[in-house]
Write an enzyme that holds these catalytic residues in place. Structure first.
Site, PDB file in Angstrom:
ATOM      1  N   CYS A  86      -6.278   0.505   5.957  1.00 46.69           N
ATOM      2  CA  CYS A  86      -5.041  -0.277   6.011  1.00 46.69           C
ATOM      3  C   CYS A  86      -4.427  -0.057   7.385  1.00 46.69           C
ATOM      4  O   CYS A  86      -3.829   0.994   7.645  1.00 46.69           O
ATOM      5  CB  CYS A  86      -4.074   0.137   4.904  1.00 46.69           C
ATOM      6  SG  CYS A  86      -2.487  -0.734   4.982  1.00 46.69           S
ATOM      7  N   GLY A  87      -4.589  -1.032   8.258  1.00 48.36           N
ATOM      8  CA  GLY A  87      -4.137  -0.872   9.634  1.00 48.36           C
ATOM      9  C   GLY A  87      -2.636  -0.718   9.758  1.00 48.36           C
ATOM     10  O   GLY A  87      -2.136   0.183  10.443  1.00 48.36           O
ATOM     11  N   ASN A  88      -1.868  -1.600   9.104  1.00 48.02           N
ATOM     12  CA  ASN A  88      -0.414  -1.510   9.197  1.00 48.02           C
ATOM     13  C   ASN A  88       0.106  -0.247   8.526  1.00 48.02           C
ATOM     14  O   ASN A  88       1.064   0.376   8.998  1.00 48.02           O
ATOM     15  CB  ASN A  88       0.232  -2.749   8.581  1.00 48.02           C
ATOM     16  CG  ASN A  88       0.136  -3.955   9.491  1.00 48.02           C
ATOM     17  OD1 ASN A  88       0.191  -3.835  10.706  1.00 48.02           O
ATOM     18  ND2 ASN A  88      -0.027  -5.129   8.900  1.00 48.02           N
ATOM     19  N   ARG A 105      -7.010  -7.852  -0.990  1.00 46.96           N
ATOM     20  CA  ARG A 105      -7.643  -7.285  -2.183  1.00 46.96           C
ATOM     21  C   ARG A 105      -6.730  -6.239  -2.807  1.00 46.96           C
ATOM     22  O   ARG A 105      -6.320  -5.289  -2.170  1.00 46.96           O
ATOM     23  CB  ARG A 105      -8.974  -6.635  -1.811  1.00 46.96           C
ATOM     24  CG  ARG A 105      -9.741  -6.063  -2.983  1.00 46.96           C
ATOM     25  CD  ARG A 105     -10.983  -5.332  -2.507  1.00 46.96           C
ATOM     26  NE  ARG A 105     -10.634  -4.014  -1.999  1.00 46.96           N
ATOM     27  CZ  ARG A 105     -10.636  -2.889  -2.736  1.00 46.96           C
ATOM     28  NH1 ARG A 105     -10.961  -2.935  -4.013  1.00 46.96           N
ATOM     29  NH2 ARG A 105     -10.314  -1.733  -2.195  1.00 46.96           N
ATOM     30  N   CYS A 108      -1.502  -8.173   7.348  1.00 42.57           N
ATOM     31  CA  CYS A 108      -2.592  -7.256   7.008  1.00 42.57           C
ATOM     32  C   CYS A 108      -3.257  -6.867   8.323  1.00 42.57           C
ATOM     33  O   CYS A 108      -3.888  -7.703   8.978  1.00 42.57           O
ATOM     34  CB  CYS A 108      -3.594  -7.906   6.061  1.00 42.57           C
ATOM     35  SG  CYS A 108      -5.012  -6.845   5.662  1.00 42.57           S
ATOM     36  N   ASN A 148     -12.995  -1.850   5.210  1.00 46.55           N
ATOM     37  CA  ASN A 148     -12.970  -2.686   4.015  1.00 46.55           C
ATOM     38  C   ASN A 148     -13.432  -4.086   4.408  1.00 46.55           C
ATOM     39  O   ASN A 148     -13.368  -4.479   5.564  1.00 46.55           O
ATOM     40  CB  ASN A 148     -11.579  -2.695   3.366  1.00 46.55           C
ATOM     41  CG  ASN A 148     -10.474  -3.044   4.354  1.00 46.55           C
ATOM     42  OD1 ASN A 148     -10.730  -3.385   5.506  1.00 46.55           O
ATOM     43  ND2 ASN A 148      -9.238  -2.966   3.904  1.00 46.55           N
ATOM     44  N   ASN A 189      -3.559   0.668  -3.409  1.00 51.23           N
ATOM     45  CA  ASN A 189      -3.026  -0.679  -3.542  1.00 51.23           C
ATOM     46  C   ASN A 189      -2.026  -0.742  -4.692  1.00 51.23           C
ATOM     47  O   ASN A 189      -1.964   0.156  -5.541  1.00 51.23           O
ATOM     48  CB  ASN A 189      -4.158  -1.676  -3.802  1.00 51.23           C
ATOM     49  CG  ASN A 189      -5.104  -1.795  -2.631  1.00 51.23           C
ATOM     50  OD1 ASN A 189      -4.673  -1.867  -1.485  1.00 51.23           O
ATOM     51  ND2 ASN A 189      -6.402  -1.816  -2.905  1.00 51.23           N
ATOM     52  N   GLN A 226       0.838  -1.201   0.000  1.00 46.61           N
ATOM     53  CA  GLN A 226       0.000   0.000   0.000  1.00 46.61           C
ATOM     54  C   GLN A 226       0.875   1.253   0.000  1.00 46.61           C
ATOM     55  O   GLN A 226       1.962   1.256   0.583  1.00 46.61           O
ATOM     56  CB  GLN A 226      -0.930   0.063   1.227  1.00 46.61           C
ATOM     57  CG  GLN A 226      -2.215  -0.717   1.092  1.00 46.61           C
ATOM     58  CD  GLN A 226      -2.016  -2.199   1.311  1.00 46.61           C
ATOM     59  OE1 GLN A 226      -1.189  -2.603   2.123  1.00 46.61           O
ATOM     60  NE2 GLN A 226      -2.762  -3.016   0.585  1.00 46.61           N
ATOM     61  N   SER A 237      -5.829  -4.799   9.087  1.00 48.47           N
ATOM     62  CA  SER A 237      -7.290  -4.851   9.176  1.00 48.47           C
ATOM     63  C   SER A 237      -7.783  -6.293   9.179  1.00 48.47           C
ATOM     64  O   SER A 237      -8.793  -6.612   9.814  1.00 48.47           O
ATOM     65  CB  SER A 237      -7.933  -4.041   8.046  1.00 48.47           C
ATOM     66  OG  SER A 237      -7.550  -4.522   6.779  1.00 48.47           O
TER      67      SER A 237
END
Length: 283
Positions: A74-76, A209, A217, A156, A65, A45, A219
């Site tokens: 996008c948590g990270n 995705r 990931c 998401n 993406n 990302q 999230s």
């Protein structure tokens, strides 16, 4: 036309953070694909930082993406943004405007960043999905040994498949693309397989995705923790073990999900937002 950027590692998630606040040009699809194709800047990302349009937020972020599509969460990547902001002495805690709403994050220690990912959504109509689903905790969808997904939206959409087998033995690179593009998901979906190891931990692999098989990931880790709790498999506070490392997830009583984990600086520099060309520099 120099845009400051950093290449970072969010627990195996390859992240580019770009400060677009003073840029007169938007990041182009050409630039995104060029950065994705370069072995040194290849990413899962891109997180772009902008001035906020809401008084309740300190900054606004956009999420791209590797295939050029936009993501809502996008948590990270968000943890990497928080690390960038704190490293530049812009504060210790922040409210960020994202496509999924305002989320909060802060630095816990030199290496650990926490993000409040907000509340999960179990409403099928808002995910969205293409057919009526009475119970998103058990959804009839199958690919090989994977069946009965739990659907959770963390901004998401995620489909979590719980298995008893070793998750490393399941070819997610085979089933992930098929499930991501299943007709049930008009906007595609993140696909994860999870194996509960105790009431305090689970193992997870994710087909993301727009990015494919990934080492981590954030999230998805949040979604899997929520899904496991909903099914009575774990408690609210667990460790999620991913190929890139471990994230600590707390599904609080107030329905908020807090994710904590490390970030790592790889290199920095300046990029051209129109072409994706860049020059390394200490930044």
């Amino acid at each position: 036309m120099k845009t400051p950027f950093r290449k970072m590692d969010g627990l195996g998630n390859q992240i580019i953070v770009a400060d677009m606040r003073e840029s007169t040009h938007a990041l182009t699809p050409q630039a995104i694909l060029a950065l994705a194709a370069d072995p040194q800047t290849h990413f899962d990302q891109i997180m772009t930082i902008h001035s906020s349009t809401q008084k309740e937020a300190d900054f606004r972020i956009e999420i791209w993406n590797a295939d050029g599509s936009m993501a809502k969460a996008c948590g990270n990547g968000t943890r990497c943004v928080i690390a960038w902001l704190t490293d530049h002495n812009l504060g210790e805690s922040f409210r960020l405007e994202t496509p999924a709403g305002i989320i909060e994050g802060k630095r816990q220690t030199d290496n650990l960043i926490s993000v409040d990912m907000g509340c999960p959504n179990f409403n099928a109509k808002e995910m969205p999905v293409s057919r009526e689903i009475a119970d998103t905790n058990y959804v009839k969808i199958t690919a090989g040994p994977l069946k009965d997904a739990c659907l959770v939206s963390i901004g998401n959409l995620h489909a979590i498949f719980f298995v008893e087998d070793n998750i490393q033995q399941i070819p997610l690179e085979k089933y992930g693309p098929k499930l991501e593009h299943d007709p049930l998901f008009p906007e595609r979906c993140n696909i994860s397989i999870a194996s509960v190891t105790s009431h305090k931990s689970l193992n997870l692999r994710t087909w993301e995705r727009g990015a494919g098989l990934t080492k981590a990931c954030g999230s998805a880790a949040c979604a899997s923790a929520v899904a496991a709790y909903r099914r009575g498999l774990t408690q609210r506070h667990i460790d999620v073990n991913l190929p890139g490392g471990t994230l600590n997830i707390v599904y609080r009583e107030d329905n908020h999900i807090v994710m904590t984990g490390p970030t790592k600086y790889e290199f920095g520099g300046f990029l051209n937002p129109l072409t994706g060309t860049y020059k390394k520099d200490h930044f």
